[in-house]
Write a protein that holds these residues in place. Structure first.
Motif, PDB file in Angstrom:
ATOM      1  N   MET A   1       0.973  -1.229  -0.123  1.00  0.00           N
ATOM      2  CA  MET A   1       0.019   0.048   0.140  1.00  0.00           C
ATOM      3  C   MET A   1       0.844   1.240   0.075  1.00  0.00           C
ATOM      4  SD  MET A   1      -3.145  -1.065   0.091  1.00  0.00           S
ATOM      5  CE  MET A   1      -3.556  -2.569  -0.378  1.00  0.00           C
ATOM      6  N   THR A   2       0.643   2.318  -0.275  1.00  0.00           N
ATOM      7  CA  THR A   2       1.124   3.634  -0.441  1.00  0.00           C
ATOM      8  C   THR A   2       0.052   4.922  -0.241  1.00  0.00           C
ATOM      9  OG1 THR A   2       2.792   4.919  -1.850  1.00  0.00           O
ATOM     10  CG2 THR A   2       0.769   3.917  -3.128  1.00  0.00           C
ATOM     11  N   TYR A   3       0.548   6.073  -0.277  1.00  0.00           N
ATOM     12  CA  TYR A   3      -0.395   6.956  -0.276  1.00  0.00           C
ATOM     13  C   TYR A   3      -0.841   7.479  -1.615  1.00  0.00           C
ATOM     14  CZ  TYR A   3       0.383   7.547   4.553  1.00  0.00           C
ATOM     15  OH  TYR A   3       0.514   7.377   6.099  1.00  0.00           O
ATOM     16  N   PRO A  37       4.410   5.137  -6.663  1.00  0.00           N
ATOM     17  CA  PRO A  37       4.070   4.310  -5.681  1.00  0.00           C
ATOM     18  C   PRO A  37       5.273   3.389  -5.227  1.00  0.00           C
ATOM     19  CG  PRO A  37       2.573   3.724  -7.455  1.00  0.00           C
ATOM     20  CD  PRO A  37       3.488   4.988  -7.748  1.00  0.00           C
ATOM     21  N   CYS A  40       7.642   5.380  -2.846  1.00  0.00           N
ATOM     22  CA  CYS A  40       6.885   5.943  -1.604  1.00  0.00           C
ATOM     23  C   CYS A  40       7.372   4.953  -0.659  1.00  0.00           C
ATOM     24  CB  CYS A  40       5.418   5.999  -1.770  1.00  0.00           C
ATOM     25  SG  CYS A  40       4.580   6.485  -0.262  1.00  0.00           S
ATOM     26  N   ASP A  42       5.953   5.019   2.651  1.00  0.00           N
ATOM     27  CA  ASP A  42       4.722   5.111   3.585  1.00  0.00           C
ATOM     28  C   ASP A  42       5.200   5.594   4.638  1.00  0.00           C
ATOM     29  OD1 ASP A  42       3.321   3.741   1.594  1.00  0.00           O
ATOM     30  OD2 ASP A  42       3.831   1.534   2.547  1.00  0.00           O
ATOM     31  N   CYS A  43       5.817   6.788   4.645  1.00  0.00           N
ATOM     32  CA  CYS A  43       6.158   7.497   6.044  1.00  0.00           C
ATOM     33  C   CYS A  43       5.004   8.429   6.488  1.00  0.00           C
ATOM     34  CB  CYS A  43       7.527   8.281   5.840  1.00  0.00           C
ATOM     35  SG  CYS A  43       7.340   9.579   4.634  1.00  0.00           S
ATOM     36  N   GLY A  44       4.265   8.794   5.744  1.00  0.00           N
ATOM     37  CA  GLY A  44       3.129   9.854   6.048  1.00  0.00           C
ATOM     38  C   GLY A  44       3.515  11.161   6.187  1.00  0.00           C
ATOM     39  N   GLU A  47       0.994  13.631   4.160  1.00  0.00           N
ATOM     40  CA  GLU A  47      -0.513  13.932   4.468  1.00  0.00           C
ATOM     41  C   GLU A  47      -0.684  14.977   5.442  1.00  0.00           C
ATOM     42  OE1 GLU A  47      -4.029  10.944   5.945  1.00  0.00           O
ATOM     43  OE2 GLU A  47      -2.068  10.413   6.594  1.00  0.00           O
ATOM     44  N   TYR A  57      -3.900   7.522   2.930  1.00  0.00           N
ATOM     45  CA  TYR A  57      -3.226   6.254   2.862  1.00  0.00           C
ATOM     46  C   TYR A  57      -4.393   5.346   1.895  1.00  0.00           C
ATOM     47  CZ  TYR A  57      -1.064   1.986   4.228  1.00  0.00           C
ATOM     48  OH  TYR A  57      -0.351   0.719   4.137  1.00  0.00           O
ATOM     49  N   ASP A  58      -3.807   4.718   1.097  1.00  0.00           N
ATOM     50  CA  ASP A  58      -4.637   3.951   0.069  1.00  0.00           C
ATOM     51  C   ASP A  58      -5.931   3.490   0.663  1.00  0.00           C
ATOM     52  OD1 ASP A  58      -5.249   2.729  -2.513  1.00  0.00           O
ATOM     53  OD2 ASP A  58      -4.047   1.113  -1.902  1.00  0.00           O
TER      54      ASP A  58
END
Length: 106
Positions: A1-3, A37, A40, A42-44, A47, A57-58
């Motif tokens: 998953m990714t943002y 993707p 990324c 996924d650090c966030g 956002e 987030y996905d």
């Protein structure tokens, strides 16, 4: 998953997320920003700095913007992983989902 960057970014492109991204995975298209993707992590970090709350987030993407779930990855289908937005420069075109939208009020 990714943002995922969704519809609220179209015609806004604030770029605060670009400044915050530690891995340089947010690329600029003509009308919208896109997250690569595969780059990324996924650090966030992106956002909370988005002033129009366009980054999700996905798994948290609202159903109304479900098409954006694949838009980011489809933009990079031919480009692959350029290895960082700052070196690659702007993307040549937007995803058809974005291109089809009427201009959004700024």
């Amino acid at each position: 998953m990714t943002y995922v960057i969704a519809q609220p970014c179209v015609d806004v492109k604030d770029r605060a997320c670009i400044d915050e991204c530690p891995v340089d995975c947010i690329y600029e298209g003509p009308r919208k920003l896109y997250i690569q993707p595969d780059e990324c992590v996924d650090c966030g970090a992106c956002e909370p700095v988005c002033p129009v709350e366009a980054i999700f987030y996905d798994d948290d993407l609202p159903d109304e913007w479900g098409g954006y779930r694949t838009a980011d990855s489809e933009v990079f289908a031919d480009l692959g992983s350029p290895g960082g937005a700052s070196a690659a420069g702007p993307l040549p075109s937007d995803h058809p989902l974005v291109s089809a939208l009427a201009e959004q009020a700024a």
